[in-house]
Each structure stands twice: as C-alpha cells, then as structure tokens.
Design a protein around this motif. Sequence first.
Motif, PDB file in Angstrom:
ATOM      1  N   MET A   1       0.828  -1.185   0.000  1.00 10.04           N
ATOM      2  CA  MET A   1       0.000   0.000   0.000  1.00 10.04           C
ATOM      3  C   MET A   1       0.865   1.238   0.000  1.00 10.04           C
ATOM      4  SD  MET A   1      -3.318  -0.624   2.350  1.00 10.04           S
ATOM      5  CE  MET A   1      -3.656  -2.335   2.647  1.00 10.04           C
ATOM      6  N   TRP A  93      -8.279   4.289  -0.769  1.00 12.24           N
ATOM      7  CA  TRP A  93      -9.101   3.754   0.311  1.00 12.24           C
ATOM      8  C   TRP A  93      -9.217   4.794   1.412  1.00 12.24           C
ATOM      9  CZ3 TRP A  93      -7.003  -0.663   3.899  1.00 12.24           C
ATOM     10  CH2 TRP A  93      -7.956  -0.966   4.888  1.00 12.24           C
ATOM     11  N   ASP A  95     -10.212   5.428   4.845  1.00 12.29           N
ATOM     12  CA  ASP A  95     -10.405   4.588   6.030  1.00 12.29           C
ATOM     13  C   ASP A  95     -10.470   5.463   7.280  1.00 12.29           C
ATOM     14  OD1 ASP A  95     -10.670   2.316   7.603  1.00 12.29           O
ATOM     15  OD2 ASP A  95      -8.505   1.933   7.655  1.00 12.29           O
ATOM     16  N   ARG A 150     -12.749  -2.710   5.232  1.00 12.17           N
ATOM     17  CA  ARG A 150     -11.553  -3.255   5.901  1.00 12.17           C
ATOM     18  C   ARG A 150     -11.469  -4.767   5.720  1.00 12.17           C
ATOM     19  NH1 ARG A 150     -13.178   0.279  10.573  1.00 12.17           N
ATOM     20  NH2 ARG A 150     -12.033   2.193  10.195  1.00 12.17           N
ATOM     21  N   ARG A 167      -3.994   4.232   1.151  1.00 12.45           N
ATOM     22  CA  ARG A 167      -4.880   4.270   2.316  1.00 12.45           C
ATOM     23  C   ARG A 167      -4.787   5.629   2.988  1.00 12.45           C
ATOM     24  NH1 ARG A 167      -4.601  -0.183   7.180  1.00 12.45           N
ATOM     25  NH2 ARG A 167      -6.644   0.255   8.109  1.00 12.45           N
ATOM     26  N   ARG A 169      -6.371   8.002   6.109  1.00 10.00           N
ATOM     27  CA  ARG A 169      -7.047   7.798   7.395  1.00 10.00           C
ATOM     28  C   ARG A 169      -7.605   9.057   8.046  1.00 10.00           C
ATOM     29  NH1 ARG A 169      -4.275   2.754  10.152  1.00 10.00           N
ATOM     30  NH2 ARG A 169      -3.311   1.841   8.328  1.00 10.00           N
TER      31      ARG A 169
END
Length: 186
Positions: A1, A93, A95, A150, A167, A169
């Motif tokens: 990632m 992504w 997240d 997830r 990813r 966050r």
Amino acid sequence: MSGVDDVLDPRPRRVLVAGTSGVGKTTTAARIGAVLGIPHTEIDALYHGPDWQPRESFVADVDAFTSEPAWVTEWQYTSVRPLLAERADTLVWIDLRNTVALWRLVRRTVRRRLRRIEMWNGNVEPSLWTFFTDPEHIVRWGISTRNSTRRRMPALVREAPHLRIVRLRSQREIDRFVQHLARAHG
C-alpha cells in the motif's frame, strides 16, 4: 500500500475510491477527477433508477465507462466490484474512524432530507422516520457495513496485485493526497 506522499508513477488513469458510507468517496472521486483531468462517473447515479429501483442497464453501463482509457468512480456494488478492480490501476481507500464516518453520514442524510435535495433520477432521501422502520435506511446500512471495506482489503490485495492501493485515514490525509496529485500530475 502507498502512502499520502508517495509518487504515483505512472500517472493514475483508472481510479477507484473505496470506503464505508459517509466517508466522502464521491466528493474525493470528483476532486481526483478534476486534478487529473479525467471524467468522474458517480456510480450511485448509474445504479439507482426512479423510486430507488436498480437500473437494468447498470452492469452494462459500468462495463462501458470502464472500457474507456481514463475514469474515476467509487468502488461499490457487489455485482461490479470485481470488474472495477480488474480494470482500475489505483484504489484510494478512505479509512476514517467509524465515529467520523457515522457523523458525516448522519449529517449528510439529514441535510439532504431537510433540503429535499434530488440525488439521482428524481430520488430524494426518505422521511427521517424511516430510520426506525426500514432496515435498508442509509444510516442503518452505514452502521451495519461500517467495517466491510476493511474486511475486503486483504482479498483485494491478493486478487488484484496490479492495483496500487493508497490508504487515507483522515481528512487531512485526503486533502494532502489530492494536493499531491495536483502537483505531481496536474
């Protein structure tokens, strides 16, 4: 990632944005499309027909736009997720913490309902009361599926090794990533 500041080389051309309901997939996908100069197709608009009924042409429509050389969309709907992952080169992504995602989802749903904002094909959010009566209500859906992305990621990494996964966050990371794309590829 990959991380927020990693150079994405070659330039992303077929981009998916993944995450649970309410994290800002559509907004982020539109921003990515704008900075990369590639078309954003809002996948919900292809899926939902009048009266929230699934459109019969949904899979064919997704097949058609993902056959193009460049696009960005959200990674949603079981019937097309494998096709999207196969054809994409990059997956972003989002997240966020579950509490942040839920707050954003509730705020968005209430705003859309109170303002009677038309979304796709004449659809508007149903009465807020349906939260208590409809197990498919978007907020209930968001709660029940909050960890599904997830859970999907390990299989996606195995099944789509060609896919670059970034990813993010936090909103700060989302903003930095989009700015980074704009500087590197704009």
